[in-house]
Design a protein around this motif. Sequence first.
Motif, short mmCIF file in Angstrom:
data_model
loop_
_atom_site.label_atom_id
_atom_site.label_comp_id
_atom_site.label_asym_id
_atom_site.label_seq_id
_atom_site.Cartn_x
_atom_site.Cartn_y
_atom_site.Cartn_z
N UNK A 1 0.85 -1.18 0.00
CA UNK A 1 0.00 0.00 0.00
C UNK A 1 0.89 1.24 0.00
N UNK A 2 0.60 2.15 -0.90
CA UNK A 2 1.44 3.34 -1.05
C UNK A 2 0.76 4.57 -0.46
N UNK A 3 0.14 5.42 -1.29
CA UNK A 3 -0.42 6.68 -0.79
C UNK A 3 -1.91 6.56 -0.52
N UNK A 4 -2.33 7.10 0.63
CA UNK A 4 -3.76 7.20 0.92
C UNK A 4 -4.32 8.39 0.18
N UNK A 5 -5.39 8.16 -0.60
CA UNK A 5 -5.96 9.22 -1.42
C UNK A 5 -7.47 9.30 -1.23
N UNK A 6 -8.04 10.40 -1.68
CA UNK A 6 -9.48 10.57 -1.69
C UNK A 6 -10.05 10.05 -3.00
N UNK A 7 -11.36 9.84 -3.05
CA UNK A 7 -11.97 9.28 -4.24
C UNK A 7 -11.85 10.19 -5.46
N UNK A 8 -11.70 11.48 -5.24
CA UNK A 8 -11.58 12.39 -6.39
C UNK A 8 -10.14 12.59 -6.84
N UNK A 9 -9.21 11.83 -6.26
CA UNK A 9 -7.82 11.89 -6.66
C UNK A 9 -7.47 10.66 -7.50
N UNK A 10 -6.47 10.81 -8.35
CA UNK A 10 -6.04 9.70 -9.19
C UNK A 10 -5.39 8.61 -8.35
N UNK A 11 -5.81 7.39 -8.59
CA UNK A 11 -5.25 6.23 -7.90
C UNK A 11 -4.28 5.52 -8.83
N UNK A 12 -3.05 5.36 -8.38
CA UNK A 12 -2.03 4.68 -9.17
C UNK A 12 -1.83 3.26 -8.64
#
Length: 288
Positions: A137-148
Amino acid sequence: MVALSGIADHQRQRTSSIAAVLGNRLGSSALDYAVAHHLLEGAEHAARARDADCLAWYRRTTVRDLTHLSAGPHIVLSPRHVDLLRSEISETAYYLVGPDTSPAPPEALALVRAALASATEHGFGTLLTQHAPVICLLDHRQLDETLHSWTLTRLPGTVFTDYTAHPEVLARDLIHEASHNWLNDALAAHDVRLPADVTFFSPWRGTPRPVYGFLHACWAFSLTVLYVRRTRHSVTGPAVPFLDAHLRQQEDQFASALDSLTEALSYVSADALRDRVSHAVSKAIDSA
């Protein structure tokens, strides 16, 4: 759902070969297969750096020595960006299990367990056990952010992915990346050689791609469509419009790719593998 003759044998044979090179006693599970590639790559790094202690660690370590990192049949990690590596042959970042690797925090383990439970409930548990046994698991993001998210061919069974607070979204991305690992193993197990000079337009990339990349996209996205359609009715909250948008997008992409699929599959010499990919895409389209 995704079992195919020969893949498990390919994994066991490859693990045995790596164990012979390292001189250790790796087992025959999918986790052993994934860890073996970490150990082999790590040993090469250590040898080049002339780090005798690190080389010795990579040569003697087995899955039994890594139970502090495991969650059942999976190893779950949360590597820092500063610890990610890049090779001379690829700019794609990756992480290797090593003597200083720490367990993922409890909240990360809880999220992964929930994602695995959702995937298992909807028929994808075996895929993740066999082809995503190491999860980074890398970066925690919000749903409106790009997921890599990504995988590397030289670290089969390992998935690198950003994540949100929603287990169904993580499950979707784990399934997508595990499917890439599955297809690579299936191609190797059936000795399928795809031409590099034949291309098809990929709506997912917006550019022509070789047969290999085109088929990978068709296969991986068909499985995410099938998973999302099965799970979306039990999902609540902000993940609902996110997953619905994913389905709408994939419907459009497959509409653009479908005319090329039959020709692309004609380059797959193994009947069982060709039929498996075709069937998955057909189910994804029929479920629309």
